[in-house]
Design a protein around this motif. Sequence first.
Motif, PDB file in Angstrom:
ATOM      1  N   PRO A   1      46.005  33.066  16.256  1.00 25.66           N
ATOM      2  CA  PRO A   1      44.972  32.479  15.397  1.00 25.66           C
ATOM      3  C   PRO A   1      44.286  31.268  16.035  1.00 25.66           C
ATOM      4  N   LEU A   2      45.007  30.523  16.862  1.00 31.30           N
ATOM      5  CA  LEU A   2      44.381  29.407  17.582  1.00 31.30           C
ATOM      6  C   LEU A   2      43.224  29.925  18.425  1.00 31.30           C
ATOM      7  N   ARG A   3      43.418  31.072  19.053  1.00 29.99           N
ATOM      8  CA  ARG A   3      42.372  31.679  19.876  1.00 29.99           C
ATOM      9  C   ARG A   3      41.239  32.248  19.034  1.00 29.99           C
ATOM     10  N   ARG A   4      41.511  32.541  17.765  1.00 30.75           N
ATOM     11  CA  ARG A   4      40.532  33.187  16.897  1.00 30.75           C
ATOM     12  C   ARG A   4      39.971  32.239  15.845  1.00 30.75           C
ATOM     13  N   LEU A   5      39.930  30.961  16.109  1.00 31.00           N
ATOM     14  CA  LEU A   5      39.481  29.988  15.116  1.00 31.00           C
ATOM     15  C   LEU A   5      38.000  30.097  14.786  1.00 31.00           C
TER      16      LEU A   5
END
Length: 195
Positions: A63-67
């Motif tokens: 999710p950090l990559r997909r913020l």
Amino acid sequence: RFEGDDASSEKASAAPVTEGLVAVVAERIPGITTPEGSFLAMDWKEALSLPYEVLVVCENLEPLRRLHPYDWLQSHLRRRRALVLFRGAPRWFRIESASRLVAADTRPTLALFDFDPKGLAMAASLPRREALCLPEWEVLEPLVTQRNRYDLFGNQVAGCRVELEACTDQEIALAWSRMRLLNRGLNQEAFPETD
């Protein structure tokens, strides 16, 4: 093959190479751009010195990559300069390094965790927490019901129930009561994205 004192290979264990590093995404921090779908790796002390206004602690790396598509998160960020920090893992971008950054900081934090008992417990323990970052209930509830992740609730509830029942924070208590009613959770990777 060289057998000197510095002959150890980073391939044998990545821990020495990544020791002290944290994974972060910079949001609105002048001079720093994090391309969509990626993150930056840097020493936790360097990350701490960045001119952000709020520290967002994110439970999972994906999710950090997909913020960027998480439009609902903007209501929590409120156009502030934000550093989004992966909370760490046992072997890489270690939990210890992320914890050091959180402990050494004085700025407000935002909790971006799974909607499950462990996620709520971690959010409840986050220092200087300004908000629990979840999508609006009208969006979250049907997703939780549709995904049917009874396992996220059932596998964690016994270990977190006492702590969550004792929590007096209104935001955590409300999320906990809603989770108990649904008897299931939702992982961050299933949070809604804007197409």
